[in-house]
Design an enzyme around this catalytic site. Structure first.
Site, PDB file in Angstrom:
ATOM      1  N   LYS A   1       0.841  -1.205   0.000  1.00 32.49           N
ATOM      2  CA  LYS A   1       0.000   0.000   0.000  1.00 32.49           C
ATOM      3  C   LYS A   1       0.870   1.247   0.000  1.00 32.49           C
ATOM      4  O   LYS A   1       2.061   1.217   0.349  1.00 32.49           O
ATOM      5  CB  LYS A   1      -0.938   0.036   1.215  1.00 32.49           C
ATOM      6  CG  LYS A   1      -0.245  -0.042   2.588  1.00 32.49           C
ATOM      7  CD  LYS A   1       0.216   1.271   3.178  1.00 32.49           C
ATOM      8  CE  LYS A   1       0.889   1.108   4.536  1.00 32.49           C
ATOM      9  NZ  LYS A   1       1.682   2.260   4.966  1.00 32.49           N
TER      10      LYS A   1
ATOM     11  N   ALA B   1       0.803  -7.385   4.411  1.00 33.45           N
ATOM     12  CA  ALA B   1       0.318  -8.053   3.199  1.00 33.45           C
ATOM     13  C   ALA B   1       0.552  -9.562   3.297  1.00 33.45           C
ATOM     14  O   ALA B   1      -0.308 -10.359   2.910  1.00 33.45           O
ATOM     15  CB  ALA B   1       1.022  -7.483   1.962  1.00 33.45           C
TER      16      ALA B   1
ATOM     17  N   ASP C   1      -2.379  -2.390   9.822  1.00 36.31           N
ATOM     18  CA  ASP C   1      -2.463  -2.302   8.361  1.00 36.31           C
ATOM     19  C   ASP C   1      -3.022  -3.573   7.714  1.00 36.31           C
ATOM     20  O   ASP C   1      -3.236  -3.608   6.495  1.00 36.31           O
ATOM     21  CB  ASP C   1      -1.062  -2.054   7.755  1.00 36.31           C
ATOM     22  CG  ASP C   1      -0.630  -0.603   7.903  1.00 36.31           C
ATOM     23  OD1 ASP C   1      -1.497   0.270   8.117  1.00 36.31           O
ATOM     24  OD2 ASP C   1       0.590  -0.357   7.790  1.00 36.31           O
TER      25      ASP C   1
HETATM   26  O1  C5P Z   1      -0.146  -2.478  14.291  1.00 33.21           O
HETATM   27  P1  C5P Z   1       1.309  -2.525  13.917  1.00 33.21           P
HETATM   28  O2  C5P Z   1       2.027  -3.640  14.620  1.00 33.21           O
HETATM   29  O3  C5P Z   1       1.532  -2.523  12.453  1.00 33.21           O
HETATM   30  O4  C5P Z   1       1.951  -1.163  14.453  1.00 33.21           O
HETATM   31  C1  C5P Z   1       3.316  -1.042  14.691  1.00 33.21           C
HETATM   32  C2  C5P Z   1       3.549   0.098  15.666  1.00 33.21           C
HETATM   33  O5  C5P Z   1       3.226   1.342  15.056  1.00 33.21           O
HETATM   34  C3  C5P Z   1       2.676   0.049  16.913  1.00 33.21           C
HETATM   35  O6  C5P Z   1       3.239  -0.748  17.910  1.00 33.21           O
HETATM   36  C4  C5P Z   1       2.620   1.519  17.318  1.00 33.21           C
HETATM   37  O7  C5P Z   1       3.790   1.888  18.009  1.00 33.21           O
HETATM   38  C5  C5P Z   1       2.648   2.244  15.978  1.00 33.21           C
HETATM   39  N1  C5P Z   1       1.291   2.606  15.525  1.00 33.21           N
HETATM   40  C6  C5P Z   1       0.646   3.651  16.172  1.00 33.21           C
HETATM   41  N2  C5P Z   1      -0.626   4.004  15.773  1.00 33.21           N
HETATM   42  C7  C5P Z   1      -1.234   3.370  14.750  1.00 33.21           C
HETATM   43  C8  C5P Z   1      -0.579   2.322  14.049  1.00 33.21           C
HETATM   44  C9  C5P Z   1       0.693   1.961  14.479  1.00 33.21           C
HETATM   45  O8  C5P Z   1       1.184   4.261  17.097  1.00 33.21           O
HETATM   46  N3  C5P Z   1      -2.466   3.733  14.399  1.00 33.21           N
END
Ligand code: C5P
Length: 329
Positions: free
Chosen positions: A17, A127, A164
């Site tokens: 993306k 993905a 994501d």
């Molecule tokens: O959800 P994911 O593991 O992809 O997110 C990685 C990190 O990115 C999270 O641990 C957080 O620190 C940050 N994040 C955030 N707010 C979001 C998405 C991600 O702070 N909406």
């Protein structure tokens, strides 16, 4: 790890993306940030295959026996349960067992064929999880003799894996709110053409969000650090299908934080703009730059010139929007 007897169970594809707009609100108590983001899927994709493994499933509830990269080794990709694709398969297995009862299942060996840059801000790991969810759903539906859940009923499991993952399941064009995982489909004309300039050294998403919090706390009134949560301009530009309208509407609140952590990336921006891009923004948390270009030839020119000018940079031409995660066979 795998012998010639490994039998393919299901194969699925999911796309990377780009965020055309990434507005970041304040940090929440759960450690995440409230987002107002516009996603488009792009034409580069990863393919995930589940094989029945000769090795028995390990003791305990898990079925995955191992994970390999058929696209070549990469030290930044975890080959264990730290990989989101691994956890995705286990999550779907748990869900089927909960809904349809316990069942003996073979061990599952995961094969990832990666084309999406790793730790690049293009949701490559998400993905892979999305493709693994779709492949596991197809395999288990057959094992149990039931209809597959389908993408819409996998979104909740995806959100549990990462913010994501729901978008990489759905694909197309969407507004993401909450953690970026509450999706509303958006209209877009296209295709739009991009030069994605990747970087050998990846960035941690969590570290970039934390840097933005730190910069906002140090200078609360600074205009360039304020949350940009209004997606009106980018929505209009997407519907126009005109890259010259979309260019000035591109925006990423994380960009100042990414560039503070990685000042070396600034010269890539300058090189891309000199090579004829309409506009360039950091993709997600970076370090990949997404340069919007007039057409495919212009995007190829940006990739060629930037990779010739700047040694550790390389790139790829992609189109947006593209598809969500889907079963191949
Ligand atoms: O959800 P994911 O593991 O992809 O997110 C990685 C990190 O990115 C999270 O641990 C957080 O620190 C940050 N994040 C955030 N707010 C979001 C998405 C991600 O702070 N909406």
């Amino acid at each position: 790890m795998t012998g010639p007897a490994a039998v393919p169970l299901a194969t699925a594809r999911a796309h990377a993306k780009v965020n055309l707009h990434l507005g970041v609100g304040p940090a929440r108590e759960d450690g995440y940030h409230e987002l107002s983001t516009v996603f488009q899927s792009v034409s580069v994709s990863d393919v995930v295959t589940l094989h029945a493994d000769d090795a028995p499933a390990p003791g305990g509830p898990g079925v995955v026996t191992g994970l390999r990269l058929s696209s070549g080794a990469n030290p930044e990709v975890p080959l264990d349960a730290g990989n989101l694709a691994w956890r995705a398969v286990e999550a779907v297995v748990s869900e089927y067992r909960r809904e349809h009862g316990p069942r003996e299942l073979p061990g599952v060996l995961l094969d990832l064929h990666k084309s999406i840059p790793v730790a690049g801000g293009m949701a490559g790991g998400s993905a892979d999880a999305a493709a693994a969810l779709v492949a596991a759903d197809a395999w288990l539906a057959e094992e149990y003799g039931v209809a597959p859940r389908g993408v819409d009923k996998l979104l909740g499991l995806g959100a549990g894996l990462g913010a994501d993952v729901p978008f990489t399941l759905k694909g197309g064009s969407a507004l993401g709110t909450d953690r970026g995982d509450r999706l509303t489909t958006m209209m877009s004309r296209g295709p739009f053409h991009w030069a994605m300039i990747t970087n050998a050294r990846g960035l941690s998403t969590g570290a970039v969000f934390a840097k933005l919090d730190e910069m906002r706390a140090a200078d609360p009134a600074k205009e360039t650090l304020q949350p940009h949560l209004d997606t009106g301009a980018v929505s209009h530009a997407m519907i126009s299908g005109d890259p010259y309208q979309l260019g000035p509407a591109l925006h990423n609140d994380l960009q100042p934080a990414t560039l503070t952590l990685r000042p070396d990336l600034r010269k890539i921006h300058d090189a891309g703009m000199n090579a004829g891009a309409i506009n360039g923004i950091i993709s997600g948390s970076g370090p990949t730059w997404a340069f919007l270009c007039e057409d495919e030839a212009a995007a190829q020119e940006v990739v060629d010139q930037v990779s010739a000018d700047i040694a550790p940079a390389s790139g790829m031409v992609v189109r947006s929007p593209d598809a969500g995660a889907h079963l191949l066979y």
